[in-house]
Design a protein around this motif. Structure first.
Motif, PDB file in Angstrom:
ATOM      1  N   UNK A 269       0.812  -1.214   0.000  1.00 30.82           N
ATOM      2  CA  UNK A 269       0.000   0.000   0.000  1.00 30.82           C
ATOM      3  C   UNK A 269       0.842   1.260   0.000  1.00 30.82           C
ATOM      4  N   UNK A 270       2.189   1.091   0.048  1.00 28.19           N
ATOM      5  CA  UNK A 270       3.086   2.259   0.086  1.00 28.19           C
ATOM      6  C   UNK A 270       2.950   3.155  -1.129  1.00 28.19           C
ATOM      7  N   UNK A 271       2.718   2.538  -2.292  1.00 25.75           N
ATOM      8  CA  UNK A 271       2.591   3.323  -3.527  1.00 25.75           C
ATOM      9  C   UNK A 271       1.417   4.282  -3.439  1.00 25.75           C
ATOM     10  N   UNK A 272       0.272   3.746  -3.015  1.00 29.55           N
ATOM     11  CA  UNK A 272      -0.920   4.593  -2.973  1.00 29.55           C
ATOM     12  C   UNK A 272      -0.847   5.600  -1.831  1.00 29.55           C
ATOM     13  N   UNK A 273      -0.007   5.296  -0.832  1.00 30.63           N
ATOM     14  CA  UNK A 273       0.233   6.240   0.261  1.00 30.63           C
ATOM     15  C   UNK A 273       0.875   7.515  -0.319  1.00 30.63           C
ATOM     16  N   UNK A 274       1.839   7.315  -1.210  1.00 33.07           N
ATOM     17  CA  UNK A 274       2.508   8.473  -1.826  1.00 33.07           C
ATOM     18  C   UNK A 274       1.503   9.279  -2.653  1.00 33.07           C
TER      19      UNK A 274
ATOM     20  N   UNK B 276       3.175   8.036  -8.719  1.00 30.05           N
ATOM     21  CA  UNK B 276       2.347   9.142  -8.195  1.00 30.05           C
ATOM     22  C   UNK B 276       2.150  10.233  -9.250  1.00 30.05           C
ATOM     23  N   UNK B 277       3.184  10.468 -10.086  1.00 29.40           N
ATOM     24  CA  UNK B 277       3.063  11.454 -11.172  1.00 29.40           C
ATOM     25  C   UNK B 277       1.929  11.048 -12.120  1.00 29.40           C
ATOM     26  N   UNK B 278       1.860   9.752 -12.440  1.00 30.67           N
ATOM     27  CA  UNK B 278       0.851   9.249 -13.375  1.00 30.67           C
ATOM     28  C   UNK B 278      -0.553   9.209 -12.768  1.00 30.67           C
ATOM     29  N   UNK B 279      -0.648   9.361 -11.455  1.00 26.81           N
ATOM     30  CA  UNK B 279      -1.967   9.387 -10.813  1.00 26.81           C
ATOM     31  C   UNK B 279      -2.214  10.749 -10.163  1.00 26.81           C
TER      32      UNK B 279
ATOM     33  N   UNK C   4     -10.363 -11.694 -14.901  1.00 28.72           N
ATOM     34  CA  UNK C   4      -9.673 -11.635 -13.610  1.00 28.72           C
ATOM     35  C   UNK C   4     -10.155 -12.739 -12.658  1.00 28.72           C
ATOM     36  N   UNK C   5      -9.367 -13.012 -11.636  1.00 29.93           N
ATOM     37  CA  UNK C   5      -9.786 -13.907 -10.558  1.00 29.93           C
ATOM     38  C   UNK C   5     -10.053 -13.030  -9.337  1.00 29.93           C
ATOM     39  N   UNK C   6     -11.351 -12.773  -9.024  1.00 32.12           N
ATOM     40  CA  UNK C   6     -11.673 -11.837  -7.933  1.00 32.12           C
ATOM     41  C   UNK C   6     -11.143 -12.298  -6.572  1.00 32.12           C
ATOM     42  N   UNK C   7     -10.833 -13.598  -6.451  1.00 30.34           N
ATOM     43  CA  UNK C   7     -10.341 -14.077  -5.149  1.00 30.34           C
ATOM     44  C   UNK C   7      -8.836 -13.844  -5.000  1.00 30.34           C
ATOM     45  N   UNK C   8      -8.167 -13.439  -6.100  1.00 33.32           N
ATOM     46  CA  UNK C   8      -6.714 -13.225  -6.028  1.00 33.32           C
ATOM     47  C   UNK C   8      -6.353 -11.893  -6.687  1.00 33.32           C
ATOM     48  N   UNK C   9      -6.808 -10.821  -6.109  1.00 39.77           N
ATOM     49  CA  UNK C   9      -6.513  -9.490  -6.662  1.00 39.77           C
ATOM     50  C   UNK C   9      -5.027  -9.189  -6.437  1.00 39.77           C
ATOM     51  N   UNK C  10      -4.301  -8.732  -7.471  1.00 42.88           N
ATOM     52  CA  UNK C  10      -2.862  -8.456  -7.290  1.00 42.88           C
ATOM     53  C   UNK C  10      -2.609  -7.410  -6.212  1.00 42.88           C
ATOM     54  N   UNK C  11      -1.544  -7.627  -5.432  1.00 47.03           N
ATOM     55  CA  UNK C  11      -1.137  -6.664  -4.396  1.00 47.03           C
ATOM     56  C   UNK C  11       0.145  -5.996  -4.898  1.00 47.03           C
ATOM     57  N   UNK C  12       0.027  -4.722  -5.305  1.00 47.62           N
ATOM     58  CA  UNK C  12       1.176  -4.027  -5.902  1.00 47.62           C
ATOM     59  C   UNK C  12       2.309  -3.858  -4.892  1.00 47.62           C
ATOM     60  N   UNK C  13       3.531  -4.200  -5.322  1.00 47.63           N
ATOM     61  CA  UNK C  13       4.702  -3.889  -4.488  1.00 47.63           C
ATOM     62  C   UNK C  13       5.723  -3.171  -5.345  1.00 47.63           C
ATOM     63  N   UNK C  14       6.215  -2.029  -4.825  1.00 45.12           N
ATOM     64  CA  UNK C  14       7.200  -1.269  -5.595  1.00 45.12           C
ATOM     65  C   UNK C  14       8.569  -1.873  -5.369  1.00 45.12           C
TER      66      UNK C  14
END
Length: 455
Positions: free
Chosen positions: A8-13, A355-358, A422-432
């Motif tokens: 969740x660090x990416x979205x924190x930024x 963060x620039x792209x969002x 997609x597989x709703x039971x396995x949503x990717x967890x983004x890691x930078x």
């Protein structure tokens, strides 16, 4: 950085970027401070210059990739950049289209078997294998014979090195060379480096010997295409100086490191986006079918016709940039658009591409997947530093055309053979990490579209 690396660090930024519109300080461990930027004018102030990469981060790469384009600076960087540019000329890139297709079809045949089990599976690893296989063929010219034993151990070493390097950057206690080389991870890293270097040196030696032999030279000239190593062996600057063996190895190792993991991330997240947005998936598929017509395979000229697919790739790069963050060390002071300035003594800058792209000041409704953001009329007038998947300025990615071509060929062939969901039971967890990955892989359902779609 330790807390930035947390999930969740990416979205924190991204949240902080709403609070601090241009930049904020960021700490890597207790001792290294960065200015974290994510605004186009701030990005332009730093990235339109040729400042070197930040040694605190990129020095970890030296043991493996040596002093290649990624870490060089000053006149030597400029000389290498100039010498390497012909290696990415479209005449060189053209024959690679067939190599991309060949490696992709091997992967897709593997997926046919997996898909028949009607279970979702993680595509990331297979895409990684395909991307590395492709890169070895384009770099070392392993066209017809496939990969031998030494190539296979090289393949494993490269996979291992990428993982170990990331782990090292994440663990502050590993930042000290002396301590790191004494740990089991450090020793494993050095062993893998040795394997990678031995392989590259051996291929360079064999190729140089072949160039001395007239019969071999004829064979080389008759080959369907030049590979990256042929080009590096042939380049000379104005005064006739060639790359030394150490420089050759550094550039080959840099190309291998930079070229396989980034495309793996780009292709995997793209297929995930297609799975999430079936209407765009279908539209891309129709475009690709129309371009292919009754041909057996894609030609070089087809790539430019893939306009909707290209817009979707770019929108995916915006939301999931393969390299989420890059670092620079200022060589001289910089003054930003709002009058604030940095002396070169507080010289570390981190550009947070994710963060620039969002950044909602630049991209309205940034979380919405909308390929039309990249239509010609919507691109005109956009800040040149608002979209930087390949960085920007003089030190942008030299291989971006190579990467875009590979992405188009691979994803077009994937969409012709399968429908992705997609597989709703396995949503990717983004890691930078060095690249944008998912902690739990990228799990998709694949539905084969029958042999008719594989024209």
């Amino acid at each position: 950085m330790a807390w930035i690396q947390k999930l969740g660090g990416l979205d924190k930024v991204v949240t902080w970027s709403q609070e601090f519109p241009y930049a904020h300080p960021l700490w890597l461990g207790q001792f290294i401070g960065f200015l974290n930027i994510y605004e186009p004018d701030y990005a332009k102030a730093v990235y339109s210059r040729g400042d070197p990469k930040a040694a605190d981060v990129y020095d970890f790469f030296l043991q493996w990739i040596g002093k290649g384009l990624l870490v060089l600076e000053g006149p030597k960087w400029f000389q290498h950049r100039k010498l390497l540019t012909p290696g990415f000329h479209y005449d060189v890139l053209k024959p690679y289209v067939a190599i991309f297709a060949e490696s992709t079809n091997v992967m897709l045949d593997k997926w046919e078997k997996k898909a028949s089990e009607n279970k979702s599976f993680d595509i990331f690893c297979d895409v990684g294998h395909m991307a590395l296989d492709t890169l070895m063929k384009c770099t070392f010219g392993k066209g017809d014979s496939g990969l031998g034993h030494s190539d296979n151990s090289y393949y494993l070493a490269v996979s291992d090195l990428t993982l170990l390097m990331q782990q090292r950057i994440d663990s502050f206690q590993y930042h000290n060379d002396f301590i790191y080389w004494l740990t089991p991870h450090g020793r494993r890293f050095l062993r893998a480096c040795q394997t990678a270097h031995d392989h590259t040196d051996q291929v360079i030696r064999q190729r140089k010997a072949a160039l001395q032999d007239e019969k071999e030279q004829k064979k080389l000239q008759q080959r369907r295409h030049l590979d990256f190593l042929d080009i590096l062996l042939g380049v000379r600057d104005e005064s006739g100086i060639k790359l030394s063996d150490a420089d050759l190895r550094a550039e080959v190792d840099t190309f291998m490191f930079e070229g396989h993991d980034t495309t793996t991330s780009g292709i995997s997240w793209f297929l995930y986006c297609m799975a999430l947005y079936p209407e765009h998936q279908q539209r891309c598929r129709e475009e690709v079918r129309e371009i292919l017509g009754d041909q057996d395979s894609f030609q070089w000229d087809d790539l430019a016709k893939m306009t909707y697919l290209t817009m979707c790739i770019k929108e995916c790069f915006r939301l999931y940039p393969p390299v989420p963050q890059v670092y620079r060390q200022l060589s001289k002071p910089v003054t930003f658009v709002d009058g604030r300035s940095l002396t070169s003594s507080c010289s570390l800058i981190s550009l947070h591409i994710y963060a620039l792209h969002r950044n909602s000041a630049v991209w309205p409704d940034p979380e919405v997947f909308d390929p039309l953001r990249f239509s010609p009329e919507n691109t005109t007038g956009r800040h040149p530093f608002a979209f930087m998947p390949f960085s920007a300025g003089p030190r942008n990615c030299i291989g971006q055309q190579f990467a875009m071509n590979e992405l188009k060929v691979v994803t077009a062939l994937c969409l012709l053979r399968f429908e992705f969901s997609p597989d709703p039971s396995k949503v990717p967890i983004k890691v930078p990490q060095l690249i944008l990955r998912s902690k739990n892989g990228i799990h998709l359902y694949l539905k084969p579209l029958g042999s008719g779609s594989r024209k």
